[in-house]
Write an enzyme that holds these catalytic residues in place. Structure first.
Site, PDB file in Angstrom:
ATOM      1  N   THR A 151       0.876  -1.209  -0.163  1.00  0.00           N
ATOM      2  CA  THR A 151      -0.236  -0.077   0.188  1.00  0.00           C
ATOM      3  C   THR A 151       0.284   0.887  -0.223  1.00  0.00           C
ATOM      4  O   THR A 151       1.840   0.780   0.883  1.00  0.00           O
ATOM      5  CB  THR A 151      -1.236   0.014   1.294  1.00  0.00           C
ATOM      6  OG1 THR A 151      -1.586  -1.041   1.035  1.00  0.00           O
ATOM      7  CG2 THR A 151      -1.612   1.631   1.329  1.00  0.00           C
ATOM      8  N   THR A 202       1.152  -0.492   5.963  1.00  0.00           N
ATOM      9  CA  THR A 202       1.480  -0.715   4.634  1.00  0.00           C
ATOM     10  C   THR A 202       2.112  -2.338   4.779  1.00  0.00           C
ATOM     11  O   THR A 202       2.824  -3.327   5.534  1.00  0.00           O
ATOM     12  CB  THR A 202       2.711  -0.899   3.658  1.00  0.00           C
ATOM     13  OG1 THR A 202       3.174  -1.300   2.168  1.00  0.00           O
ATOM     14  CG2 THR A 202       3.763  -0.756   4.545  1.00  0.00           C
TER      15      THR A 202
END
Length: 304
Positions: A151, A202
């Site tokens: 991400t 992430t």
């Protein structure tokens, strides 16, 4: 510190640079985050975010994104979005709504269409080829299909001390249609409070959703801890707890920044991130797992 930004992975560098240019003119942290995330979404070579993102098990690109205003605590998020460019902008638009702030699948696409957002085939020829090769490899070698879940998370602080966070991802490569990770989930994938700071995650969403660590990092910063100390105290015990109770921990990383522009990171995998402020040009650092030592272990990342 007047303004600052931090973003996950080396792919965030150009976006952080563009966001800092906005902040240098007195623009808002919200605009800086949106522009910064868009820069990553629009680059087809980044295979885990936006246009060119790797598709799900049926060969379709599904995107997730979120936006949070640290002044008002307003949140907008989309998951399983298909056929629209720049999901971060759709998430931001949802944050303006009093209701219906988190939309998924067909509902997210319907909202985007009603608001006039740009439709786009998000699957590139290169990503399709990677998908086809992976399908064949999984079948021939009986492998797990899942790989790639990076991400982009962006945090911005502006000269009015407003903080904003945004995330965007195409999710787990070859995921089941409709699968959603932590990235659009407030508290888990991101959190922002302008009175304190912001954090973003992430990595493997299935593990990152198990505790709302982004919120917890911000909460601890609110008790007076530095961003680095908050990351250390939240993330590394969680990794150990996951291994003890769940048997393993996926790869993941967190970035955090307080409203004075100080930042911190924690990771259990080699991890790059980009950071800059009004006194320093944006640069990429590389961090290493540092579970048994207080303080981050990182250095400037040198291109090979």
């Amino acid at each position: 510190m007047t303004y600052a930004m931090i973003g996950t992975w080396q792919m965030a560098l150009d976006g952080v640079a563009q966001g800092l240019q906005k902040l240098a003119t007195g623009d808002t942290s919200g605009n800086a985050v949106e522009v910064a995330v868009q820069a990553v979404e629009n680059e087809p070579h980044f295979k885990s975010v936006g246009f060119g993102g790797l598709p799900n098990a049926e060969g379709e690109v599904e995107t997730d994104a979120a936006f949070m205003d640290g002044d008002t605590l307003a949140i907008g998020a989309v998951a399983g979005l298909k056929g629209f460019a720049n999901p971060i902008s759709i998430a931001r638009r949802l944050s303006d709504e009093r209701f219906n702030n988190f939309l998924v699948g067909a509902g997210a696409s319907q909202f985007a269409a009603e608001q006039g957002f740009t439709t786009k085939n998000m699957l590139t020829a290169e990503s399709k080829q990677v998908w086809e090769e992976r399908v064949a490899e999984v079948k021939a070698k009986n492998l797990s299909p899942y790989a790639g879940h990076d991400t982009v998370g962006m945090i911005a602080l502006d000269d009015q001390r407003q903080m904003t966070v945004g995330t965007s991802t195409s999710g787990l490569f070859m995921k089941h249609p409709g699968r959603t990770g932590d990235s659009p989930l407030p508290g888990a994938g991101y959190y922002a409070d302008s009175h304190i700071g912001a954090a973003a995650a992430t990595g493997l969403g299935e593990d990152l959703m198990k505790q709302p660590l982004s919120y917890e990092i911000v909460r601890l910063m609110g008790t007076g801890l530095s961003p680095q100390a908050a990351c250390d105290q939240v993330v590394y015990p969680f990794i150990k707890e996951l291994r003890a109770r769940f048997g393993k921990a996926g790869e993941f990383s967190y970035v955090a920044m307080n409203n004075a522009g100080q930042w911190g990171i924690a990771t259990n995998v080699e991890f790059t991130f980009a950071v800059g402020d009004d006194q320093h040009q944006p640069q990429v650092y590389i961090a290493y797992p540092n579970e048994d030592v207080t303080g981050a272990n990182y250095r400037l990342h040198e291109e090979k």
